[in-house]
Scaffold this active site. Structure first.
Site, short mmCIF file in Angstrom:
data_model
loop_
_atom_site.label_atom_id
_atom_site.label_comp_id
_atom_site.label_asym_id
_atom_site.label_seq_id
_atom_site.Cartn_x
_atom_site.Cartn_y
_atom_site.Cartn_z
N ARG A 53 0.87 -1.17 0.00
CA ARG A 53 0.00 0.00 0.00
C ARG A 53 0.91 1.22 0.00
O ARG A 53 2.13 1.11 0.05
CB ARG A 53 -1.02 -0.01 1.14
CG ARG A 53 -0.69 -0.76 2.40
CD ARG A 53 0.41 -0.14 3.20
NE ARG A 53 0.19 1.27 3.43
CZ ARG A 53 1.10 2.16 3.71
NH1 ARG A 53 2.37 1.81 3.79
NH2 ARG A 53 0.82 3.43 3.89
N GLY A 54 0.27 2.42 -0.03
CA GLY A 54 1.06 3.64 -0.19
C GLY A 54 1.15 3.94 -1.68
O GLY A 54 1.51 3.06 -2.48
N ALA A 55 0.82 5.19 -2.04
CA ALA A 55 0.64 5.51 -3.45
C ALA A 55 1.83 5.11 -4.35
O ALA A 55 1.63 4.44 -5.38
CB ALA A 55 0.33 7.00 -3.59
N ARG A 90 -7.52 -0.28 -6.41
CA ARG A 90 -7.50 0.88 -5.50
C ARG A 90 -7.80 2.14 -6.32
O ARG A 90 -7.02 2.51 -7.19
CB ARG A 90 -6.11 1.05 -4.84
CG ARG A 90 -5.51 -0.11 -4.07
CD ARG A 90 -5.97 -0.32 -2.65
NE ARG A 90 -6.23 0.77 -1.76
CZ ARG A 90 -5.40 1.23 -0.82
NH1 ARG A 90 -4.20 0.72 -0.68
NH2 ARG A 90 -5.78 2.20 -0.01
N GLN A 200 -2.22 2.35 10.02
CA GLN A 200 -0.90 2.38 9.37
C GLN A 200 0.11 3.17 10.18
O GLN A 200 1.31 2.92 10.10
CB GLN A 200 -1.01 3.02 7.97
CG GLN A 200 -1.75 2.18 6.94
CD GLN A 200 -3.21 2.56 6.86
OE1 GLN A 200 -3.82 2.93 7.85
NE2 GLN A 200 -3.79 2.47 5.68
N ASP A 241 -1.92 10.81 -1.90
CA ASP A 241 -2.29 9.76 -2.86
C ASP A 241 -2.61 10.35 -4.22
O ASP A 241 -2.54 9.68 -5.24
CB ASP A 241 -3.47 8.96 -2.33
CG ASP A 241 -3.00 8.03 -1.24
OD1 ASP A 241 -2.84 8.49 -0.10
OD2 ASP A 241 -2.72 6.86 -1.55
N ASN A 251 -5.40 12.50 0.75
CA ASN A 251 -4.52 11.64 1.55
C ASN A 251 -5.39 10.89 2.55
O ASN A 251 -6.61 11.09 2.63
CB ASN A 251 -3.43 12.48 2.24
CG ASN A 251 -2.32 11.60 2.80
OD1 ASN A 251 -1.77 10.75 2.08
ND2 ASN A 251 -1.98 11.76 4.07
N LYS A 252 -4.76 10.03 3.31
CA LYS A 252 -5.47 9.15 4.23
C LYS A 252 -6.49 9.90 5.08
O LYS A 252 -6.23 11.00 5.55
CB LYS A 252 -4.43 8.45 5.13
CG LYS A 252 -4.97 7.46 6.12
CD LYS A 252 -5.87 6.39 5.51
CE LYS A 252 -5.20 5.61 4.40
NZ LYS A 252 -6.19 4.79 3.65
O1 MRU Z 1 -4.48 3.24 2.17
P1 MRU Z 1 -2.98 3.42 2.10
O2 MRU Z 1 -2.26 2.84 3.27
O3 MRU Z 1 -2.43 2.95 0.77
O4 MRU Z 1 -2.80 4.99 2.17
C1 MRU Z 1 -1.52 5.55 2.16
C2 MRU Z 1 -1.53 7.00 2.39
O5 MRU Z 1 -2.55 7.64 2.52
C3 MRU Z 1 -0.21 7.66 2.35
O6 MRU Z 1 -0.17 8.74 3.22
C4 MRU Z 1 0.00 8.14 0.90
O7 MRU Z 1 -0.10 7.04 0.02
C5 MRU Z 1 1.26 8.76 0.66
S1 MRU Z 1 2.47 7.54 0.69
C6 MRU Z 1 3.94 8.06 0.24
#
Ligand code: MRU
Length: 364
Positions: A53-55, A90, A200, A241, A251-252
């Site tokens: 996970r993470g963009a 996603r 996370q 993201d 973002n999250k």
């Molecule tokens: O749902 P996730 O864990 O994939 O979400 C991740 C985030 O929101 C991060 O803050 C975002 O991807 C930036 S990561 C460099």
């Protein structure tokens, strides 16, 4: 980044040159498990279930997923199908779409027989680009943090979710400047919000900061406003993201509330935004699709059984049958963002700020 003394990335090609290895992030922080992706289905499943996970990491995994898909058939129809399957995993992080668009366009130009090797090459190229971008973000972010570090004995950074090396191929985005500051000898401390519902922050950010020896304190999400009011934070630093061409940031979930509280408390709110996370086709954050995930992520919580090192358990929190909404992301409007830290430098969260750094991508 080193894990137990060994340089480790979050995704890499197995020695057979075919299968792809990942760290299964659903097992962290209690177990460090490496999983092997051997097919399109494996890659799609890893994305959907958030083993990765993470963009930025989502984008690179999708690229390798396409390479794996091409091994079992590289016709135009199979290419389209694989792109569709991966895109559906996603919806919010633009990196996934951008990576697939990049590979698809290139693969359409080459004969079927070459598609497997071209796809692997391009996936590796995206992985290396991510690492290079994050290295640059680390340095630009460090220059922002240095003057803040002169204010008191400790440099106090607040972050949300995980935008560290686990969210990327290596180094991280929002945590990259933190690691650079720590490595440069600045006494940095990080306030980590746990980031319900998937935690996370509590599970991943706390783990990776601990691996690197960066002092940190986990707080519940609801405590962030209080900690900001106490004057205990010099800067909030988060990832993204998807950032629009005008600087709105998805973002999250919970990021927006931190940005509001930071503004009210006069604390700068920075977003580490590699250009791979910028969607130049959108101007308004409200047009970004927001992922809604399973209710179970809210109704239940997982963790390690007390007194047992091995078993992971799931515990129900809510009354059975309670209705829930599980929005994965929210939008922080550009006006609340003090600056975007990109691989080309720091800019205002605005159309003009971004266009100055990326004139070739910004539209008229
Ligand atoms: O749902 P996730 O864990 O994939 O979400 C991740 C985030 O929101 C991060 O803050 C975002 O991807 C930036 S990561 C460099």
């Amino acid at each position: 980044v080193n894990v137990a003394g060994h340089p480790t990335r979050t995704i890499w090609l197995a020695p057979n040159g075919v299968t792809v290895r990942i760290i299964d992030q659903t097992k962290l922080p209690h177990a460090f498990v490496i999983a092997e992706l051997a097919s399109l289905a494996d890659a799609a499943d890893a994305l959907r279930e958030m083993r990765v996970r993470g963009a930025p990491l989502i984008g690179v995994t999708a690229a390798y997923g396409l390479a794996l898909a091409m091994r079992s058939g590289a016709s135009d129809a199979q290419l389209e199908n694989a792109c569709e399957v991966l895109t559906a995993t996603r919806p919010t992080a633009v990196n996934l779409r951008a990576a697939l668009r990049y590979l698809r366009a290139a693969l359409q130009q080459v004969p079927e027989a070459q598609r497997v090797s071209v796809a692997y090459d391009l996936a590796a190229e995206l992985a290396e680009r991510d690492v290079a971008d994050n290295r640059a973000i680390a340095q630009h972010g460090l220059e922002l943090l240095r003057p803040l570090a002169e204010k008191r004995a400790r440099l106090e950074v607040m972050t949300h979710c995980n935008a560290g090396w686990l969210a990327t191929v290596d180094i991280g985005t929002a945590l990259a400047p933190v690691y650079a500051a720590h490595d440069a000898g600045l006494p940095v401390h990080v306030w980590v919000s746990e980031t319900r519902p998937r935690n996370q922050g509590a599970s991943l950010t706390a783990w990776e900061l601990g691996q690197h020896g960066v002092p940190h304190t986990v707080i519940v999400d609801n405590a962030a406003g209080h900690v900001l009011q106490l004057g205990n934070v010099d800067a909030v630093l988060v990832g993204t993201d998807r950032t629009t061409a005008h600087g709105d940031v998805a973002n999250k979930i919970g990021t927006y509330l931190k940005a509001l509280a930071a503004r009210d408390c006069g604390v700068p709110f920075f977003v580490a935004a590699p250009s791979s996370s910028i969607d130049w086709s959108l101007t308004v954050g409200a047009d970004i699709p927001i992922e809604e995930r399973s209710a179970r992520e809210i109704t239940h919580v997982g963790g390690r059984a007390e007194g047992d090192d091995d078993s992971q358990v799931s515990v129900q929190l809510l009354p059975s049958g309670t209705q829930v909404s599980n929005f994965g992301f929210d939008i922080t409007p550009a006006r609340l963002v003090s600056g975007l830290i990109t691989e080309r430098g720091v800019c205002a969260a605005s159309a003009r700020g971004l266009a100055e750094l990326f004139p070739e991508s910004a539209r008229g």
